[in-house]
Design a protein around this motif. Structure first.
Motif, PDB file in Angstrom:
ATOM      1  N   MET A 129       0.835  -1.209   0.000  1.00 42.48           N
ATOM      2  CA  MET A 129       0.000   0.000   0.000  1.00 42.48           C
ATOM      3  C   MET A 129       0.863   1.249   0.000  1.00 42.48           C
ATOM      4  N   ARG A 130       2.027   1.148   0.641  1.00 41.39           N
ATOM      5  CA  ARG A 130       2.935   2.284   0.679  1.00 41.39           C
ATOM      6  C   ARG A 130       3.343   2.685  -0.752  1.00 41.39           C
ATOM      7  N   VAL A 131       3.584   1.691  -1.563  1.00 44.42           N
ATOM      8  CA  VAL A 131       3.959   1.976  -2.956  1.00 44.42           C
ATOM      9  C   VAL A 131       2.749   2.510  -3.718  1.00 44.42           C
ATOM     10  N   SER A 132       1.645   1.791  -3.591  1.00 52.52           N
ATOM     11  CA  SER A 132       0.489   2.116  -4.430  1.00 52.52           C
ATOM     12  C   SER A 132      -0.181   3.430  -4.001  1.00 52.52           C
ATOM     13  N   LEU A 133      -0.033   3.817  -2.740  1.00 49.20           N
ATOM     14  CA  LEU A 133      -0.688   5.054  -2.283  1.00 49.20           C
ATOM     15  C   LEU A 133       0.295   6.196  -2.033  1.00 49.20           C
ATOM     16  N   VAL A 134       1.425   5.895  -1.355  1.00 45.35           N
ATOM     17  CA  VAL A 134       2.340   6.990  -0.987  1.00 45.35           C
ATOM     18  C   VAL A 134       3.307   7.304  -2.124  1.00 45.35           C
TER      19      VAL A 134
END
Ligand SMILES: O=c1ccn([C@@H]2O[C@H](COP(=O)(O)OP(=O)(O)O[C@H]3O[C@H](CO)[C@@H](O)[C@H](O)[C@H]3O)[C@@H](O)[C@H]2O)c(=O)[nH]1
Length: 307
Positions: free
Chosen positions: A92-97
């Motif tokens: 999620m860190r990659v896909s959102l942040v």
């Protein structure tokens, strides 16, 4: 205000059409956002990884120049991109942040960032979440969404961050609670048998929006002063009543089986927040926006969109 000229006259001058670029414009929320801008007279460009996007682009992998090129001619860029269903915190860190950081590095002229009310810490039942409440996200989804919001607020890009509550309507994600219920009902219809819905206990009481109201809030935010605005109806409803409402509009006989999920399984991004109700007054004052559609309609339209 300029005087009206007769239509078709050679003196007629139209305002130039404004362009909105919708990142994630083929996703559940993004599709409705794109539609709302079109309805308001804007030109829209949807950007996403799917073939249905006007501009097919992986915002994490693409060269920065390419991302910046996607913003050409835009008055506003809306960030409704980033998958999270079924992903762990690192993914999620990659896909959102990371995605948001790259959007910021490409310097959009103006940004409407879709955040979540899960960026706030849990509140006691009865309390409305305001923009001044403490930021203390409990789950990985709330934490990563907050990291994305913080990147936006620290970037110097002119931006409105909308912290949004749950939404439902045509195209709701199959992994969301109401998505799971609707697809199970559909399967039962197709198989000609009653549905058996196996769900984690329906304890939560949440503020739910018609996704089309949310889309109109995004259009309102396109012209608003920079800042953070919470988006919700101001009314929390037991999610059990939404599940029952969906069963009712479907007309399918259904049995609900509620069972505690294993401690290791992730039911929902926001499973920790059992009570969630948004104070809608900032949205009203700053955006001139209030939710106006009722949830029965949203549930009915969702169901009909699947048939
Ligand atoms: O079997 C289930 C599944 C879900 N829930 C609850 O139902 C609610 C809705 O869950 P779900 O539809 O999975 O979504 P959330 O986890 O609430 O996350 C949504 O709502 C957030 C804001 O409230 C948004 O930020 C997210 O993008 C959006 O996916 C939550 O309270 C869940 O705990 C159950 O009680 N039983």
């Amino acid at each position: 205000m300029s005087a009206k000229r007769p239509a078709g006259s050679r003196y007629e001058r139209r305002d130039p059409v404004k362009r909105a670029v919708i990142l994630g414009g083929t996703g559940f929320v993004g599709r409705h956002v794109s539609r709302a801008f079109t309805d308001a007279g804007w030109e829209t460009v949807t950007v996403g990884r799917s073939a249905a996007a006007d501009l097919r682009l992986d915002l994490v992998a693409a060269a920065l120049d390419t991302v910046a090129g996607a913003f050409a001619g835009a008055e506003v860029v809306v960030n409704a991109a980033g998958s999270y269903w079924g992903l762990g915190e690192e993914q999620m860190r990659v896909s959102l942040v990371t995605l948001t950081e790259r959007v910021l590095a490409a310097r959009p002229p103006r940004l409407v960032q879709l955040g979540t009310v899960l960026e706030y810490g849990p509140l006691p039942p009865g309390r409305c979440v305001t923009e001044n409440d403490p930021i203390d996200p409990v789950g990985g989804y709330g934490r990563t969404k907050y990291a994305a919001t913080k990147a936006v607020l620290d970037s110097g890009v002119e931006a409105v961050v909308l912290r949004v509550t749950n939404s439902v309507g045509p195209g709701a994600h199959p992994s969301s609670l109401l998505g799971k219920v609707a697809y199970a009902l559909l399967e039962a219809v197709r198989a000609g048998r009653p549905a058996r819905l196996e769900l984690a206990p329906l304890r939560a009481v949440r503020d739910y929006l018609d996704v089309r109201d949310l889309a109109e809030a995004v259009v309102a935010a396109a012209g608003a002063a920079p800042g953070v605005v919470n988006i919700g109806t101001g009314r929390a409803v037991p999610i059990r009543s939404l599940v029952n409402g969906l069963i009712e509009v479907s007309g399918v006989a259904a049995e609900i089986v509620e069972r505690e999920p294993p401690a290791t399984s992730q039911v929902s991004p926001g499973a920790i927040a059992e009570w969630l109700q948004v104070d809608p007054s900032t949205a009203r004052d700053v955006l001139g926006w209030t939710a106006r559609r009722d949830l029965e309609q949203a549930l009915g339209d969702f169901w009909r969109s699947l048939n």
